[in-house]
Design a protein around this motif. Sequence first.
Motif, PDB file in Angstrom:
ATOM      1  N   LEU A 129      17.799  35.827  46.270  1.00 60.14           N
ATOM      2  CA  LEU A 129      16.826  35.822  45.081  1.00 60.14           C
ATOM      3  C   LEU A 129      17.784  36.344  43.963  1.00 60.14           C
ATOM      4  N   ASP A 130      17.839  35.381  42.767  1.00 57.93           N
ATOM      5  CA  ASP A 130      18.885  35.527  41.716  1.00 57.93           C
ATOM      6  C   ASP A 130      17.744  35.910  40.430  1.00 57.93           C
ATOM      7  N   VAL A 131      17.952  36.875  40.186  1.00 59.50           N
ATOM      8  CA  VAL A 131      17.139  37.505  38.580  1.00 59.50           C
ATOM      9  C   VAL A 131      17.713  37.513  37.551  1.00 59.50           C
ATOM     10  N   ALA A 132      17.381  37.138  36.579  1.00 54.65           N
ATOM     11  CA  ALA A 132      17.566  37.410  35.125  1.00 54.65           C
ATOM     12  C   ALA A 132      16.768  38.350  34.388  1.00 54.65           C
ATOM     13  N   LEU A 133      16.795  39.475  33.669  1.00 54.97           N
ATOM     14  CA  LEU A 133      16.139  40.050  33.012  1.00 54.97           C
ATOM     15  C   LEU A 133      16.302  40.111  31.511  1.00 54.97           C
ATOM     16  N   ASP A 134      15.257  40.141  30.676  1.00 55.15           N
ATOM     17  CA  ASP A 134      15.656  39.677  29.295  1.00 55.15           C
ATOM     18  C   ASP A 134      15.560  41.174  28.451  1.00 55.15           C
ATOM     19  N   LEU A 135      16.840  41.473  28.224  1.00 54.06           N
ATOM     20  CA  LEU A 135      17.278  42.871  27.330  1.00 54.06           C
ATOM     21  C   LEU A 135      17.341  42.427  25.899  1.00 54.06           C
ATOM     22  N   ARG A 136      17.155  41.420  25.203  1.00 60.86           N
ATOM     23  CA  ARG A 136      17.483  41.049  24.043  1.00 60.86           C
ATOM     24  C   ARG A 136      16.489  41.854  22.860  1.00 60.86           C
ATOM     25  N   HIS A 137      17.058  42.591  22.025  1.00 59.78           N
ATOM     26  CA  HIS A 137      16.082  43.139  20.984  1.00 59.78           C
ATOM     27  C   HIS A 137      15.165  41.891  20.309  1.00 59.78           C
TER      28      HIS A 137
ATOM     29  N   PHE B 155      10.939  40.241  25.926  1.00 59.65           N
ATOM     30  CA  PHE B 155      11.857  41.149  26.265  1.00 59.65           C
ATOM     31  C   PHE B 155      11.140  41.960  27.341  1.00 59.65           C
ATOM     32  N   MET B 156      12.003  42.413  28.304  1.00 60.92           N
ATOM     33  CA  MET B 156      11.751  43.217  29.557  1.00 60.92           C
ATOM     34  C   MET B 156      11.168  42.366  30.611  1.00 60.92           C
ATOM     35  N   ARG B 157      10.851  41.118  30.184  1.00 60.57           N
ATOM     36  CA  ARG B 157      10.449  40.207  31.459  1.00 60.57           C
ATOM     37  C   ARG B 157      11.786  39.675  32.089  1.00 60.57           C
ATOM     38  N   TRP B 158      11.397  39.272  33.354  1.00 55.46           N
ATOM     39  CA  TRP B 158      12.355  38.819  34.256  1.00 55.46           C
ATOM     40  C   TRP B 158      12.031  37.327  34.771  1.00 55.46           C
ATOM     41  N   HIS B 159      12.835  36.780  35.502  1.00 57.31           N
ATOM     42  CA  HIS B 159      12.612  35.575  36.052  1.00 57.31           C
ATOM     43  C   HIS B 159      13.513  35.461  37.419  1.00 57.31           C
ATOM     44  N   ALA B 160      13.034  35.059  38.512  1.00 59.93           N
ATOM     45  CA  ALA B 160      13.817  34.967  39.484  1.00 59.93           C
ATOM     46  C   ALA B 160      13.614  33.505  40.306  1.00 59.93           C
ATOM     47  N   VAL B 161      14.579  33.065  40.995  1.00 60.03           N
ATOM     48  CA  VAL B 161      14.570  31.860  41.820  1.00 60.03           C
ATOM     49  C   VAL B 161      15.572  32.188  43.011  1.00 60.03           C
TER      50      VAL B 161
ATOM     51  N   GLU C 243      13.964  49.719  37.744  1.00 64.31           N
ATOM     52  CA  GLU C 243      13.659  49.957  36.621  1.00 64.31           C
ATOM     53  C   GLU C 243      12.250  49.831  36.579  1.00 64.31           C
ATOM     54  N   PRO C 244      11.424  51.017  36.241  1.00 65.56           N
ATOM     55  CA  PRO C 244       9.984  50.836  36.152  1.00 65.56           C
ATOM     56  C   PRO C 244       9.374  49.866  35.166  1.00 65.56           C
ATOM     57  N   ARG C 245      10.192  50.086  33.799  1.00 71.10           N
ATOM     58  CA  ARG C 245       9.617  49.076  32.880  1.00 71.10           C
ATOM     59  C   ARG C 245       9.757  47.569  32.973  1.00 71.10           C
ATOM     60  N   ALA C 246      10.969  47.230  33.906  1.00 67.39           N
ATOM     61  CA  ALA C 246      11.190  45.775  34.239  1.00 67.39           C
ATOM     62  C   ALA C 246      10.068  45.482  35.648  1.00 67.39           C
ATOM     63  N   ALA C 247       9.883  46.291  36.518  1.00 64.13           N
ATOM     64  CA  ALA C 247       9.108  46.046  37.857  1.00 64.13           C
ATOM     65  C   ALA C 247       9.498  44.787  38.284  1.00 64.13           C
ATOM     66  N   ILE C 248      10.680  44.690  38.714  1.00 66.98           N
ATOM     67  CA  ILE C 248      10.969  43.472  39.403  1.00 66.98           C
ATOM     68  C   ILE C 248      10.439  43.594  41.075  1.00 66.98           C
ATOM     69  N   ALA C 249       9.830  42.482  41.396  1.00 73.95           N
ATOM     70  CA  ALA C 249       9.233  42.289  42.701  1.00 73.95           C
ATOM     71  C   ALA C 249      10.457  41.625  43.760  1.00 73.95           C
ATOM     72  N   TRP C 250      11.302  42.682  44.125  1.00 69.52           N
ATOM     73  CA  TRP C 250      12.212  42.406  45.116  1.00 69.52           C
ATOM     74  C   TRP C 250      11.342  41.987  46.508  1.00 69.52           C
ATOM     75  N   PRO C 251      11.638  41.108  47.061  1.00 68.46           N
ATOM     76  CA  PRO C 251      11.083  40.686  48.220  1.00 68.46           C
ATOM     77  C   PRO C 251      11.129  41.501  49.637  1.00 68.46           C
TER      78      PRO C 251
ATOM     79  N   PHE D  73      13.738  52.697  24.375  1.00 64.72           N
ATOM     80  CA  PHE D  73      14.835  51.330  24.483  1.00 64.72           C
ATOM     81  C   PHE D  73      14.096  50.318  23.881  1.00 64.72           C
ATOM     82  N   SER D  74      14.731  49.501  22.871  1.00 67.08           N
ATOM     83  CA  SER D  74      13.879  48.364  22.160  1.00 67.08           C
ATOM     84  C   SER D  74      14.794  47.152  22.288  1.00 67.08           C
ATOM     85  N   GLY D  75      15.752  47.212  23.163  1.00 61.83           N
ATOM     86  CA  GLY D  75      16.775  46.127  23.493  1.00 61.83           C
ATOM     87  C   GLY D  75      18.105  46.261  22.878  1.00 61.83           C
ATOM     88  N   LEU D  76      18.947  45.194  23.342  1.00 56.32           N
ATOM     89  CA  LEU D  76      20.366  45.276  22.887  1.00 56.32           C
ATOM     90  C   LEU D  76      20.434  44.102  21.787  1.00 56.32           C
ATOM     91  N   THR D  77      21.016  44.584  20.753  1.00 56.80           N
ATOM     92  CA  THR D  77      21.186  43.630  19.699  1.00 56.80           C
ATOM     93  C   THR D  77      22.777  42.997  19.773  1.00 56.80           C
TER      94      THR D  77
END
Length: 183
Positions: free
Chosen positions: A82-90, A95-101, A150-158, A178-182
């Motif tokens: 399960l591959d996951v990307a987590l948006d950390l862009r200010h 922001f702080m949402r993830w997508h998995a495939v 990370e609690p703020r991301a809450a990634i649902a690992w299977p 934390f408001s993201g990376l610039t």
Amino acid sequence: MRLLDTPIAGVRIAETDYRQDARGAFGRLFCEQALAPALQGRRIVQINHSRTTDVGTVRGMHLQRGNAAEMKLVRCLRGRVLDVALDLRHGSPTFMRWHAVELDPQNARLMIIPEGCAHGFQVLEPDSELLYLHTAAYAPEAEFGVHCQEPRAAIAWPLPVRGLSPRDAGHPPLSSDFSGLTP
């Protein structure tokens, strides 16, 4: 190759067609021309390979920042993850949402993770192998990591998370401000 958008801007999936016959199969792992809309002028400058033995192991969440920020293109050569990307862009609307495939050799998908998004994966089959294509060389001073739980991301690992490296286990929780990376 077909490029598919995801709910997170810049995170894309490339699907590859494999031709099969009695001898086996053939498919492209990388095609600069087909991936040009995602690469947008970036060049692949480094290719890495990882093999992870145990089911449930999580590697990540990693990225490089600053002048070493990189886009990653990730493909599974063996096993299943399960591959996951987590948006950390200010300032990003996701922001702080993830997508998995799920990635495996049979579905022949390639996950494209842009700069500012952390990447990680969980092994779903033993001895899974990933091929990483990077648009920047590895720069240890530019590393940034977020704990995979990370609690703020809450990634649902299977599966239950296991097998973290000392580095990955040691990532502290993100601060409440934390408001993201610039860039």
